[in-house]
Structures are given as C-alpha cells and as structure tokens.
Design a protein around this motif. Structure first.
Motif, PDB file in Angstrom:
ATOM      1  N   ALA A  89       0.855  -1.131  -0.098  1.00 50.95           N
ATOM      2  CA  ALA A  89      -0.028   0.085  -0.003  1.00 50.95           C
ATOM      3  C   ALA A  89       0.860   1.293   0.019  1.00 50.95           C
ATOM      4  O   ALA A  89       0.538   2.260  -0.732  1.00 50.95           O
ATOM      5  CB  ALA A  89      -0.820   0.043   1.166  1.00 50.95           C
ATOM      6  N   PHE A 141       2.417   1.613  -3.648  1.00 50.26           N
ATOM      7  CA  PHE A 141       1.309   1.958  -4.546  1.00 50.26           C
ATOM      8  C   PHE A 141       1.036   3.589  -4.309  1.00 50.26           C
ATOM      9  O   PHE A 141       1.008   4.235  -5.371  1.00 50.26           O
ATOM     10  CB  PHE A 141       0.097   1.225  -4.237  1.00 50.26           C
ATOM     11  CG  PHE A 141      -1.086   1.850  -5.017  1.00 50.26           C
ATOM     12  CD1 PHE A 141      -1.476   2.063  -6.302  1.00 50.26           C
ATOM     13  CD2 PHE A 141      -1.970   2.715  -4.266  1.00 50.26           C
ATOM     14  CE1 PHE A 141      -2.309   2.474  -6.869  1.00 50.26           C
ATOM     15  CE2 PHE A 141      -3.359   3.320  -4.833  1.00 50.26           C
ATOM     16  CZ  PHE A 141      -3.262   3.151  -6.126  1.00 50.26           C
ATOM     17  N   SER A 154     -10.587   5.982  -7.393  1.00 48.50           N
ATOM     18  CA  SER A 154      -9.823   4.731  -7.542  1.00 48.50           C
ATOM     19  C   SER A 154      -8.512   4.509  -6.898  1.00 48.50           C
ATOM     20  O   SER A 154      -8.033   3.500  -6.349  1.00 48.50           O
ATOM     21  CB  SER A 154      -9.642   4.683  -9.112  1.00 48.50           C
ATOM     22  OG  SER A 154      -8.936   5.831  -9.477  1.00 48.50           O
ATOM     23  N   VAL A 155      -7.778   5.545  -6.611  1.00 50.42           N
ATOM     24  CA  VAL A 155      -6.955   5.770  -5.819  1.00 50.42           C
ATOM     25  C   VAL A 155      -7.011   4.974  -4.391  1.00 50.42           C
ATOM     26  O   VAL A 155      -6.404   4.355  -3.814  1.00 50.42           O
ATOM     27  CB  VAL A 155      -6.173   6.854  -5.683  1.00 50.42           C
ATOM     28  CG1 VAL A 155      -4.815   6.849  -4.817  1.00 50.42           C
ATOM     29  CG2 VAL A 155      -5.335   7.147  -7.090  1.00 50.42           C
ATOM     30  N   ARG A 177      -9.912   3.520  -3.399  1.00 46.22           N
ATOM     31  CA  ARG A 177     -10.153   2.105  -3.361  1.00 46.22           C
ATOM     32  C   ARG A 177      -8.897   1.275  -3.273  1.00 46.22           C
ATOM     33  O   ARG A 177      -8.664   0.208  -2.560  1.00 46.22           O
ATOM     34  CB  ARG A 177     -11.211   1.979  -4.436  1.00 46.22           C
ATOM     35  CG  ARG A 177     -12.648   2.479  -4.114  1.00 46.22           C
ATOM     36  CD  ARG A 177     -13.526   1.859  -5.189  1.00 46.22           C
ATOM     37  NE  ARG A 177     -13.030   1.901  -6.552  1.00 46.22           N
ATOM     38  CZ  ARG A 177     -13.685   3.032  -7.370  1.00 46.22           C
ATOM     39  NH1 ARG A 177     -14.251   4.156  -6.800  1.00 46.22           N
ATOM     40  NH2 ARG A 177     -13.007   3.254  -8.486  1.00 46.22           N
ATOM     41  N   GLU A 178      -8.059   1.220  -4.278  1.00 44.12           N
ATOM     42  CA  GLU A 178      -6.967   0.495  -4.522  1.00 44.12           C
ATOM     43  C   GLU A 178      -6.103   0.706  -2.926  1.00 44.12           C
ATOM     44  O   GLU A 178      -5.639  -0.557  -2.622  1.00 44.12           O
ATOM     45  CB  GLU A 178      -5.894   0.705  -5.593  1.00 44.12           C
ATOM     46  CG  GLU A 178      -4.805   0.007  -5.883  1.00 44.12           C
ATOM     47  CD  GLU A 178      -5.183  -1.405  -6.004  1.00 44.12           C
ATOM     48  OE1 GLU A 178      -4.332  -2.256  -6.284  1.00 44.12           O
ATOM     49  OE2 GLU A 178      -6.359  -1.766  -6.633  1.00 44.12           O
ATOM     50  N   GLU A 224      -7.932  -1.728  -0.485  1.00 40.93           N
ATOM     51  CA  GLU A 224      -7.563  -2.924  -0.768  1.00 40.93           C
ATOM     52  C   GLU A 224      -6.229  -3.459  -0.525  1.00 40.93           C
ATOM     53  O   GLU A 224      -6.116  -4.499   0.170  1.00 40.93           O
ATOM     54  CB  GLU A 224      -7.944  -3.206  -2.263  1.00 40.93           C
ATOM     55  CG  GLU A 224      -9.500  -3.110  -2.529  1.00 40.93           C
ATOM     56  CD  GLU A 224     -10.383  -4.067  -1.615  1.00 40.93           C
ATOM     57  OE1 GLU A 224     -10.172  -5.459  -1.509  1.00 40.93           O
ATOM     58  OE2 GLU A 224     -11.107  -3.378  -1.178  1.00 40.93           O
ATOM     59  N   LEU A 225      -5.185  -2.956  -0.882  1.00 37.14           N
ATOM     60  CA  LEU A 225      -3.874  -3.134  -0.327  1.00 37.14           C
ATOM     61  C   LEU A 225      -3.629  -3.059   1.232  1.00 37.14           C
ATOM     62  O   LEU A 225      -2.904  -4.010   1.597  1.00 37.14           O
ATOM     63  CB  LEU A 225      -2.707  -2.267  -0.990  1.00 37.14           C
ATOM     64  CG  LEU A 225      -2.753  -2.340  -2.632  1.00 37.14           C
ATOM     65  CD1 LEU A 225      -1.858  -1.331  -3.415  1.00 37.14           C
ATOM     66  CD2 LEU A 225      -2.313  -3.649  -2.841  1.00 37.14           C
ATOM     67  N   ARG A 259      -5.284  -6.220   2.307  1.00 35.66           N
ATOM     68  CA  ARG A 259      -4.314  -7.340   2.107  1.00 35.66           C
ATOM     69  C   ARG A 259      -3.272  -7.562   2.993  1.00 35.66           C
ATOM     70  O   ARG A 259      -2.699  -8.622   3.046  1.00 35.66           O
ATOM     71  CB  ARG A 259      -4.011  -7.263   0.590  1.00 35.66           C
ATOM     72  CG  ARG A 259      -3.469  -8.595  -0.034  1.00 35.66           C
ATOM     73  CD  ARG A 259      -3.231  -8.341  -1.440  1.00 35.66           C
ATOM     74  NE  ARG A 259      -4.230  -7.599  -2.418  1.00 35.66           N
ATOM     75  CZ  ARG A 259      -4.213  -7.013  -3.510  1.00 35.66           C
ATOM     76  NH1 ARG A 259      -2.901  -7.172  -4.178  1.00 35.66           N
ATOM     77  NH2 ARG A 259      -5.244  -6.589  -4.135  1.00 35.66           N
ATOM     78  N   ARG A 311      -8.939   4.161   3.522  1.00 33.55           N
ATOM     79  CA  ARG A 311      -9.573   5.076   2.354  1.00 33.55           C
ATOM     80  C   ARG A 311     -10.057   6.395   3.144  1.00 33.55           C
ATOM     81  O   ARG A 311      -9.714   7.539   2.608  1.00 33.55           O
ATOM     82  CB  ARG A 311     -10.923   4.594   1.870  1.00 33.55           C
ATOM     83  CG  ARG A 311     -10.559   3.500   0.897  1.00 33.55           C
ATOM     84  CD  ARG A 311     -12.027   3.142  -0.080  1.00 33.55           C
ATOM     85  NE  ARG A 311     -13.235   3.099   0.739  1.00 33.55           N
ATOM     86  CZ  ARG A 311     -13.649   1.802   1.279  1.00 33.55           C
ATOM     87  NH1 ARG A 311     -13.191   0.957   0.647  1.00 33.55           N
ATOM     88  NH2 ARG A 311     -14.676   1.748   1.844  1.00 33.55           N
TER      89      ARG A 311
END
Length: 291
Positions: A214, A217, A233-234, A236-237, A240-241, A244, A268
C-alpha cells in the motif's frame, strides 16, 4: 513477590541484570490487569516510576519510556500529531495519565493503540542494559503475539521519532466509543519532502504490521509536488492493499472478515483526511506545516 524500587536508571539496569525475571512496571495499566486476573505471577516487579530520566522528553523528539499519554497529547501534539491522536484513544483519562508508550511497547500486544503510528512514522526504540544501549527500528521490534525484541536484561528507555513532515492520521474501530481494545486500527503518515508514505495496521495480525504494498502504491500514485484532489480509484486501491496486508483472526471482538473490511474503510478515510490537509496547506501558501 519482590517489589524492587530503583531511584536511577543505572540502578534499574543493575537490578534487571541481576533479576532478569523481574517484570518492569511503569503505569501498570497492562501489568496490574494481568496480576489481578492471575494471568501472570512474576517473581518480582521492577517499579520504574521513580526514575526521572524515563519521565522526560527532549528535542528530537526523544520520548522517555515513562512519559504518560496525557503529556504526549498536551506537549507533543503539534510535533507528533499521529501519536497524539492514538494516545487520545487509549482508555480513560485516568489511564492516559498513567499509561505510557514504553509500557505499550513492553506489552507488545497486537492491539496496542500506539504501535501502528510508531511503525508508520519510522520510530526507533532505545533499549538499554548494563552491557550498553541498542537502537531498534519499530519494524524490527515486534516478534510475535506479546513478544518483542528485548533481551532478558534490557529495559525500554525511550522512543525516538522525527517531527512529522506532513499530515498524519490514526483511526481505530472498537466495540464502543471509549475504554475499548481495538478491533482493528490503522495509521498513515505522509512524507511530502521524500515522496513517500508510511502505513501500518494494528490488531489485525500476530504483530502490528506495515502495509508495504500500500505504501509503494501511494508513493507512485500521489503527486506531492502539485497535489490535486484524490481519485476514488486511488483510495479504493489503497484500501484494498491495506486490507491485504492484514492476517486477522476471528475472536470475541470481531471476525477476520470484518477486520479486513474495516481496515479498507479506515485506510480510504484516513488517506482522504491526510490528503485534504495537504491540499489545504498548499492552497494556503507557504511551506508545509503540521497542524
């Protein structure tokens, strides 16, 4: 049970060397709970409350292991906003007046509120023994559930943290609003001058843990030199990272699935708050400063 009460750090280190079975006690907010519930019955307690060196903080900042949360909130909030935010979530006012970051580190619980901030902010832990002093990066300090990198004769002396270079945020989910152990927690630190991000999760793995993917990214996705509003989108990604990076369990406070979901949401939101602060600082003109 023996009760040892050194007056100086040197005396405390001598006692710890001769009595490695002695359990250090400062605020007692963790140790006394274990004693009261008979989860622990040490041969000796090593009382550190009389040692002035441990109850001071110095420029750096270098925070003595015995400095309580209340003083961090009142005296270091401007320099270390993330640590102050996490400190505000600890227990009740009485506990914040007694509990310490050093005690949080000594207990090494995965749910400790300050751990994600220490990881995300590149903290270094100063430990000492009669053999000398060691500096342990926070990322190397946590070894397992309630296990840390201390040797048997060592004591935590201080925590070293650089003043925040950019916005920091901390978020915690609990089963109620106060006096609660975290179901999961998350911290983020922005380093605009270095084009990087620190991110870490708590109470969602055997140890507090950095979210390296994360971080990488975001470092590539964010434009620190000319910050603009974040794309959904940034966020959200990133969420998710962060999710994870966790490896939670099901327990009485929450399920593994809930923890992973909550971490994604917290990641987020805290990213959004931190980035909005950065935008506000830029729009206000001048150099970046920390609130």
């Amino acid at each position: 049970m023996d009760f040892l009460r050194p007056e100086t750090l040197a005396e405390a280190l001598e006692l710890k060397a001769s009595r490695p079975d002695a359990v250090p006690i400062a605020g007692g907010t963790d140790v006394m709970v274990e004693l009261n519930f008979d989860h622990r019955r040490p041969a000796a307690l090593l009382d550190l409350t009389r040692i002035p060196e441990l109850r001071r903080w110095e420029a750096g900042p270098r925070i003595g292991a015995g400095v309580p949360y209340a003083r961090i909130i009142d005296e270091l909030g401007a320099q270390l906003p993330g640590l102050a935010m996490a400190s505000r979530t600890v227990g009740s006012p009485q506990i914040r007046n007694r509990g310490t970051v050093g005690g949080n580190l000594g207990a090494a619980s995965p749910a400790g509120d300050t751990h994600p901030v220490l990881l995300a902010s590149d903290a270094v832990i100063e430990v000492a023994s009669v053999r000398g002093t060691r500096m342990i990066p926070a990322a190397e300090f946590y070894l397992g559930v309630k296990r840390n990198a201390l040797e048997q004769d060592e004591l935590i002396v201080a925590v070293h943290l650089a003043p925040a270079q950019g916005p920091q945020q901390f978020s915690k989910v609990g089963t109620r609003n106060a006096m609660v152990i975290a179901v999961c927690s998350f911290a983020i630190s922005l380093f605009p001058g270095e084009n990087r991000v620190g991110a870490a999760v708590g109470s969602a793995a055997p140890t507090p843990r950095r979210a390296h993917e994360a971080e990488e990214f975001l470092a590539s996705a964010l434009d620190f030199s000319s910050p603009r509003p974040l794309l959904d989108s940034v966020k959200r990604e990133f969420g998710e990272l962060v999710s994870r990076a966790a490896s939670p369990i099901d327990d009485v406070r929450g399920s593994a699935a809930y923890r992973k979901h909550a971490l994604a949401v917290m990641a987020r939101r805290t990213l959004g708050w931190a980035w909005q602060e950065l935008l506000s600082q830029k729009n206000g003109g001048g150099e970046l400063t920390c609130a």
